[in-house]
Every structure is written in C-alpha cells, then in structure tokens.
Write a protein that holds these residues in place. Sequence first.
Motif, PDB file in Angstrom:
ATOM      1  N   GLY A 121       0.809  -1.213   0.000  1.00 34.40           N
ATOM      2  CA  GLY A 121       0.000   0.000   0.000  1.00 34.40           C
ATOM      3  C   GLY A 121       0.840   1.259   0.000  1.00 34.40           C
ATOM      4  N   GLY A 122       0.279   2.316  -0.581  1.00 31.68           N
ATOM      5  CA  GLY A 122       0.969   3.589  -0.694  1.00 31.68           C
ATOM      6  C   GLY A 122       0.461   4.636   0.272  1.00 31.68           C
ATOM      7  N   ARG A 123      -0.122   5.707  -0.273  1.00 32.57           N
ATOM      8  CA  ARG A 123      -0.536   6.831   0.562  1.00 32.57           C
ATOM      9  C   ARG A 123      -1.501   6.418   1.665  1.00 32.57           C
ATOM     10  N   HIS A 124      -2.416   5.504   1.364  1.00 32.00           N
ATOM     11  CA  HIS A 124      -3.407   5.130   2.382  1.00 32.00           C
ATOM     12  C   HIS A 124      -2.805   4.331   3.523  1.00 32.00           C
ATOM     13  N   VAL A 139       9.859  -0.966   8.477  1.00 34.43           N
ATOM     14  CA  VAL A 139       8.865  -1.323   7.464  1.00 34.43           C
ATOM     15  C   VAL A 139       9.453  -1.203   6.068  1.00 34.43           C
ATOM     16  N   MET A 140       9.299  -2.272   5.295  1.00 32.91           N
ATOM     17  CA  MET A 140       9.532  -2.251   3.861  1.00 32.91           C
ATOM     18  C   MET A 140       8.168  -2.087   3.202  1.00 32.91           C
ATOM     19  N   ALA A 141       8.018  -1.064   2.374  1.00 27.31           N
ATOM     20  CA  ALA A 141       6.737  -0.817   1.712  1.00 27.31           C
ATOM     21  C   ALA A 141       6.686  -1.585   0.392  1.00 27.31           C
ATOM     22  N   HIS A 142       5.514  -1.598  -0.234  1.00 23.51           N
ATOM     23  CA  HIS A 142       5.308  -2.344  -1.481  1.00 23.51           C
ATOM     24  C   HIS A 142       4.191  -1.639  -2.246  1.00 23.51           C
ATOM     25  N   ILE A 143       4.525  -1.105  -3.419  1.00 23.04           N
ATOM     26  CA  ILE A 143       3.539  -0.406  -4.239  1.00 23.04           C
ATOM     27  C   ILE A 143       3.587  -0.935  -5.667  1.00 23.04           C
ATOM     28  N   ALA A 170       3.312   9.534  -6.122  1.00 25.01           N
ATOM     29  CA  ALA A 170       2.836  10.062  -4.840  1.00 25.01           C
ATOM     30  C   ALA A 170       2.871   8.980  -3.764  1.00 25.01           C
ATOM     31  N   ASP A 171       2.525   7.742  -4.139  1.00 23.54           N
ATOM     32  CA  ASP A 171       2.588   6.628  -3.184  1.00 23.54           C
ATOM     33  C   ASP A 171       4.020   6.417  -2.695  1.00 23.54           C
ATOM     34  N   ALA A 172       4.970   6.427  -3.635  1.00 24.79           N
ATOM     35  CA  ALA A 172       6.369   6.197  -3.277  1.00 24.79           C
ATOM     36  C   ALA A 172       6.875   7.276  -2.335  1.00 24.79           C
ATOM     37  N   LYS A 173       6.556   8.525  -2.626  1.00 27.56           N
ATOM     38  CA  LYS A 173       7.005   9.619  -1.766  1.00 27.56           C
ATOM     39  C   LYS A 173       6.341   9.528  -0.392  1.00 27.56           C
ATOM     40  N   ALA A 174       5.088   9.100  -0.352  1.00 25.92           N
ATOM     41  CA  ALA A 174       4.368   9.011   0.919  1.00 25.92           C
ATOM     42  C   ALA A 174       4.967   7.953   1.831  1.00 25.92           C
ATOM     43  N   VAL A 175       5.301   6.776   1.279  1.00 22.71           N
ATOM     44  CA  VAL A 175       5.855   5.726   2.135  1.00 22.71           C
ATOM     45  C   VAL A 175       7.266   6.087   2.591  1.00 22.71           C
ATOM     46  N   ALA A 193       9.587   3.412 -12.900  1.00 25.70           N
ATOM     47  CA  ALA A 193      10.437   2.909 -11.820  1.00 25.70           C
ATOM     48  C   ALA A 193      11.719   3.730 -11.708  1.00 25.70           C
ATOM     49  N   ASP A 194      12.281   4.129 -12.844  1.00 27.01           N
ATOM     50  CA  ASP A 194      13.490   4.953 -12.834  1.00 27.01           C
ATOM     51  C   ASP A 194      13.211   6.317 -12.215  1.00 27.01           C
ATOM     52  N   ARG A 195      12.073   6.921 -12.543  1.00 23.09           N
ATOM     53  CA  ARG A 195      11.738   8.233 -11.988  1.00 23.09           C
ATOM     54  C   ARG A 195      11.531   8.138 -10.479  1.00 23.09           C
ATOM     55  N   ILE A 196      10.859   7.098 -10.046  1.00 23.41           N
ATOM     56  CA  ILE A 196      10.643   6.913  -8.610  1.00 23.41           C
ATOM     57  C   ILE A 196      11.970   6.707  -7.895  1.00 23.41           C
TER      58      ILE A 196
END
Length: 275
Positions: A121-124, A139-143, A170-175, A193-196
């Motif tokens: 999950g991302g922003r939520h 925590v390791m996140a996963h989007i 936005a999800d990547a920046k939030a986590v 993926a490169d931009r993130i």
Amino acid sequence: MSATARKTAPLPDDIRAMKGAAPIVSLTAYTTPMARMMDGVCDFALVGDSVGMVLHGLNSTLGVTMEMMILHGQAVARGLTKTMLVIDMPFGSYEESPAQAFANAARLMRETGAAAVKLEGGRHMAETIAFLVARGVPVMAHIGLTPQSINTLGGYKVQGRAEQGDALMADAKAVADAGAFSVVLEKLPASLADRITAAIPIPTIGIGASVDCDGQILVVDDMLGLFTAFKPKFVKRYATLGEDGEAAIRAYADDVRARRFPGPEHIFADKAPGQ
C-alpha cells in the motif's frame, strides 16, 4: 558492502544506506534449506506471502494466515546468519488500523526473529507505516502491483501507465516520508520505476520494474524453475529444477518397478563388515 563480505546480517538501516550503491540482492524464502542456500549471498531474504501459492497451492495470497507466516518465518530464520530476514504481513493483519498492524507486526517479529516487516500500500498506508516505525518496527513498503489487492486491481496487470504514474509517484514519496526503509516496486513501466528511484531517498527493490532500481527481488521458486504453473514475464529462470525433479521421480519409479532399486549398495547384511 555486499552480503558476501559481511560476517553478520545487515539491519534495515544498512539496507537503507545502500541507496544508489551496489545493487541490493534479495529473494523470497520459505524453508530452512532454501534459506541456507541464499545465506550470505542475498542482502535480505523475504518470507513472502507468495508462500500460499508456491507451497500451499492457493489461487492467490489472500488465504495466507499469520500462523502460516510465522511457521515459515521460523523455518527461514534457522537458515540465516548473514542475510537479513524480512517477513510479509498477510492480508487482513494490518489494514484495519495502525494498532492492529502494530500488534501483528510485533508478533511476527517476536516469534520469527525477523528484522523488519513488509506491507502493501501507498498513501493510504502512510499513517500505519509511520505508526509502526515510531514504535520500533522497521517497514519495507510495497507499491504498484500489490497482490493482496488483486480483486480491486482487476488482475495481475502492469500498474502506473499513463495517468496512473503520478499516483504511484505520490505513493512512493508518501511511504518514504512515513519512514519506510525501502520500497518494493512491482510490475511498473521501467521509465516510471526509474523516476521513482531518482525521486525518493530510500532504496527501490524491483520485481518487474527496472534494472536501474536500487535492488531486485524474485520468488525463488520462479527463478529456480520449481514453480511451473505459470511464468511471469519479469522472471528469468536460472535453473529448471522442477523438470529435473519430475525426471528424477520418474527414474526412481522405473527403478522400483524394475527391481533395480534398492541395489546391493543400498541394503544391509546380517552382520556388520568385519564381523
């Protein structure tokens, strides 16, 4: 520092520090023998909820329970001394509230010895990630493609194309802002993926993303050719152990039926040698 140069397992902060350095190597693991094979070779091993499909024959990861994750987490922990252990939080164990997530994450870490948990999950999920990190749970996140949300995503489709790209950024920046020490990017266009990867300060771990992510992960049974029900496009098979195993079983059955096995070298005499 590569995993092969370490004498002890890295910690989440060590993985975070590998941002932009040598690529992070990781695989899933579900058993002690497999963990022993990757110990000191991988930087971290993930006890993934993919165990439900790979080892238990489930159609998705949704049926995986806390008890299953703990059982396999304990098995993997017995095989690791130089590789960090991360464990997935299964569906339904963290989405209800940050308090629920903490109780289950603490149980997973306490009963398996894992150094960190992974959740989808991302922003939520940013509030939950921040809640866990503040209480000592790395925590390791996963989007991107998040298999626990497969019913709402409409299948195992590439995520982040066209206007979806901004949402995943936005999800990547939030986590990252919430305190995750790394984030898995699954099944995204390589350019996104490169931009993130360039935009966030924590390592990205690609699975069907880009060669320029900070690291890569695959399901070990996929890359070894043990799981053969289907092969995702992003998987490279480094062996064909499933086919080799089937051939070995057929050869064994042929030998038994032809009474070629057991042979003289496999059976015991009435007296021990030298008596």
